[in-house]
Design a protein around this motif. Structure first.
Motif, PDB file in Angstrom:
ATOM      1  N   SER A 217      21.866 -66.057  62.548  1.00 45.68           N
ATOM      2  CA  SER A 217      22.406 -65.762  61.780  1.00 45.68           C
ATOM      3  C   SER A 217      20.577 -65.294  60.711  1.00 45.68           C
ATOM      4  O   SER A 217      20.366 -64.271  59.888  1.00 45.68           O
ATOM      5  CB  SER A 217      23.397 -66.899  60.363  1.00 45.68           C
ATOM      6  N   TYR A 218      19.550 -66.207  60.858  1.00 42.73           N
ATOM      7  CA  TYR A 218      18.619 -66.122  59.915  1.00 42.73           C
ATOM      8  C   TYR A 218      17.369 -66.160  60.685  1.00 42.73           C
ATOM      9  O   TYR A 218      15.850 -65.860  59.903  1.00 42.73           O
ATOM     10  CB  TYR A 218      18.667 -67.022  59.208  1.00 42.73           C
ATOM     11  N   GLY A 219      16.830 -66.106  62.386  1.00 43.10           N
ATOM     12  CA  GLY A 219      16.054 -66.078  62.886  1.00 43.10           C
ATOM     13  C   GLY A 219      15.681 -67.485  63.141  1.00 43.10           C
ATOM     14  O   GLY A 219      16.566 -68.250  63.194  1.00 43.10           O
ATOM     15  N   SER A 220      14.771 -67.426  64.362  1.00 45.56           N
ATOM     16  CA  SER A 220      14.120 -68.959  64.117  1.00 45.56           C
ATOM     17  C   SER A 220      13.751 -69.710  64.059  1.00 45.56           C
ATOM     18  O   SER A 220      12.573 -69.755  62.914  1.00 45.56           O
ATOM     19  CB  SER A 220      13.710 -68.575  66.331  1.00 45.56           C
ATOM     20  N   ARG A 221      14.276 -71.235  63.571  1.00 46.23           N
ATOM     21  CA  ARG A 221      13.318 -71.864  63.344  1.00 46.23           C
ATOM     22  C   ARG A 221      12.347 -72.014  64.100  1.00 46.23           C
ATOM     23  O   ARG A 221      12.000 -71.633  64.829  1.00 46.23           O
ATOM     24  CB  ARG A 221      14.257 -73.315  62.569  1.00 46.23           C
ATOM     25  N   CYS A 222      10.515 -72.875  64.040  1.00 51.47           N
ATOM     26  CA  CYS A 222       9.432 -72.816  64.527  1.00 51.47           C
ATOM     27  C   CYS A 222       9.083 -74.413  64.261  1.00 51.47           C
ATOM     28  O   CYS A 222       9.139 -74.880  62.996  1.00 51.47           O
ATOM     29  CB  CYS A 222       8.156 -72.337  64.402  1.00 51.47           C
ATOM     30  N   LYS A 223       8.375 -74.948  64.800  1.00 56.56           N
ATOM     31  CA  LYS A 223       7.163 -76.163  64.584  1.00 56.56           C
ATOM     32  C   LYS A 223       6.132 -76.040  63.799  1.00 56.56           C
ATOM     33  O   LYS A 223       5.676 -74.739  64.535  1.00 56.56           O
ATOM     34  CB  LYS A 223       7.406 -76.409  65.613  1.00 56.56           C
ATOM     35  N   PHE A 224       5.905 -76.759  63.171  1.00 54.65           N
ATOM     36  CA  PHE A 224       4.771 -76.629  62.203  1.00 54.65           C
ATOM     37  C   PHE A 224       3.377 -78.574  62.180  1.00 54.65           C
ATOM     38  O   PHE A 224       4.389 -79.078  61.813  1.00 54.65           O
ATOM     39  CB  PHE A 224       4.995 -75.936  61.272  1.00 54.65           C
ATOM     40  N   GLY A 251      18.117 -70.112  50.201  1.00 56.86           N
ATOM     41  CA  GLY A 251      18.830 -70.410  50.020  1.00 56.86           C
ATOM     42  C   GLY A 251      20.398 -71.384  50.408  1.00 56.86           C
ATOM     43  O   GLY A 251      21.122 -71.645  49.315  1.00 56.86           O
ATOM     44  N   VAL A 252      20.640 -71.183  51.385  1.00 58.39           N
ATOM     45  CA  VAL A 252      21.623 -71.832  51.935  1.00 58.39           C
ATOM     46  C   VAL A 252      21.496 -73.251  51.974  1.00 58.39           C
ATOM     47  O   VAL A 252      21.825 -74.199  51.873  1.00 58.39           O
ATOM     48  CB  VAL A 252      21.470 -71.473  53.400  1.00 58.39           C
ATOM     49  N   PHE A 253      19.827 -73.046  52.853  1.00 55.86           N
ATOM     50  CA  PHE A 253      19.308 -74.482  52.836  1.00 55.86           C
ATOM     51  C   PHE A 253      19.391 -75.689  51.639  1.00 55.86           C
ATOM     52  O   PHE A 253      20.076 -77.057  51.071  1.00 55.86           O
ATOM     53  CB  PHE A 253      17.583 -75.368  52.779  1.00 55.86           C
TER      54      PHE A 253
END
Length: 301
Positions: A217-224, A251-253
Motif C-alpha cells: 500500500s505504501y511502499g517498502s520499508r527498509c533498514k537504516f 498518518g496510519v502509524f
C-alpha cells in the motif's frame, strides 16, 4: 556561539508554563523562549502578525518593519537566518522564539511601530528589560540553570542528536516517539538503557505492518543505521539497523500509536516499569492520563 540551525537539532522543552496566559519555557540547551502566541501577547498584536514575520523572514527583512527589526537583532548580536527554533514539547512540535529575537521584536513594537497603541508593548518591554528576559522566563518556569540536567533528559537528547539523519521520505519509530518519551521523563519515568520504549513499539508495529501487507500500500520499508550513546550498554554492539517506514504511512502509524499502542499495549509496558522501580504507580497513572488524551501538534502555538 551556536547558530539557530545547529541548536535546533534535537532540542526539546524541559520547562514550560503559561502563567498569565503567556506561553513560555526553557529548551534543553538552556535557551529561554516564548511561543508565537506568547510573543504576540507581550507585543499587543495578533499572533498571525508574528507568525508571518518569522515564517517569511527572508521576505519580511527587506520591508520597513523587517529592516528595523534586523537592526535591533544586530544590536542583540543575533545574526542567524531564522527567527525561531524548531523544538518539541508536551503537545508536539512548535516554534520556540529565543530571547534575543523576542526582545528585538518587542522593542520594535514598543518604540518604532506605527501602531496607535504601543502601551502594552512598552509596559512589557520595561518589565523584561528590567529583570532580563532570561531571568524572567527562568523564574516563571521554576528553572534552575545551575542544576545539572537530569540523566534521563541527557540520554534522550544524546540519542536524538545521534539519530537525526533519517531520509526525508521515511520516518523512524524513535523520532516519532519523541513526545511520548518527553512525557515519560516528565512523569518521573527514568529513561536509560533499560527503558527503551521505541523497541517495544517498533516490534509491535513491525508485526502490524507485515500482517496488513503495508509494503503493497505504501511502499517498502527498509533498514537504516541506529546508534546508541556510549552511556548505553547497547553501544557495545556498535551500529544497529532499525526499520524505517515510508512517509506516506506516517498518518496510519500515528493513528495506530494512539488508538492501539497507547490504549492497549502501553499500560502493560508501564506496568513492567513500575514492577522494576523505573516509575512509581501514581506517576504511571498520571502519565497514562496525559498520553491517552489526543494532543495537538501546532507550529503556530
Amino acid at each position: 556561539m551556536l547558530s539557530v540551525q545547529q541548536r535546533s537539532l534535537g532540542l526539546f522543552s524541559i520547562a514550560e508554563t503559561s502563567n498569565n496566559d503567556l506561553p513560555m519555557g526553557v529548551l534543553s540547551d538552556g535557551t529561554p523562549y516564548l511561543t508565537v502566541r506568547g510573543l504576540a501577547k507581550v507585543c499587543g498584536v495578533e499572533h498571525t502578525s508574528i507568525l508571518r514575520l518569522i515564517q517569511k523572514w527572508s521576505e519580511e527583512k527587506d520591508k520597513p518593519r523587517g529592516v528595523k527589526i534586523a537592526e535591533l537583532l544586530q544590536a542583540q548580536d543575533y545574526h542567524d537566518q531564522n527567527l525561531y527554533i524548531s523544538a518539541s514539547g508536551i503537545h508536539g512540535n512548535f516554534y520556540a522564539i529565543p530571547d534575543a529575537v523576542c526582545m528585538a521584536i518587542l522593542e520594535y513594537y514598543a518604540f518604532d511601530s506605527d501602531k496607535t497603541d504601543k502601551e502594552i508593548a512598552r509596559t512589557n518591554y520595561r518589565i523584561l528589560a528590567r529583570s532580563s528576559f532570561k531571568l524572567y522566563v527562568y523564574t516563571q518556569c521554576n528553572y534552575n540553570p545551575n542544576q545539572k540536567i537530569d540523566d534521563s533528559w541527557q540520554a534522550f537528547h544524546e540519542r536524538l542528536l545521534l539519530n537525526d539523519n533519517i531520509p526525508i521520505n521515511y520516518f523512524s519509530i524513535f523520532k516519532e516517539l519523541s513526545t511520548v518519551i518527553v512525557n515519560m521523563i516528565r512523569g518521573g519515568c527514568k529513561i536509560d538503557d533499560t527503558t527503551v520504549p521505541d523497541i517495544s513499539v517498533g516490534q509491535i508495529w513491525s508485526r502490524y505492518w507485515v500482517q496488513n501487507k503495508f509494503d503493497e500500500s505504501y511502499g517498502s520499508r527498509c533498514k537504516f543505521p541506529h546508534v546508541y550513546p556510549d552511556t548505553f550498554r547497547q553501544s557495545s554492539g556498535g551500529e544497529y539497523e532499525a526499520w524505517i517506514y515510508p512517509a506516506d504511512a506516517l498518518g496510519v502509524f500515528r493513528k495506530w500509536l494512539y488508538e492501539i499502542y497507547l490504549m492497549e499495549k502501553f499500560p502493560k509496558y508501564l506496568n513492567t516499569k513500575v514492577t522494576r522501580g523505573a516509575i512509581i504507580a501514581p506517576d504511571a497513572t498520571k502519565l497514562l492520563d496525559v498520553l491517552q488524551k489526543p494532543g495537538q501538534i501546532s507550529q503556530n502555538s
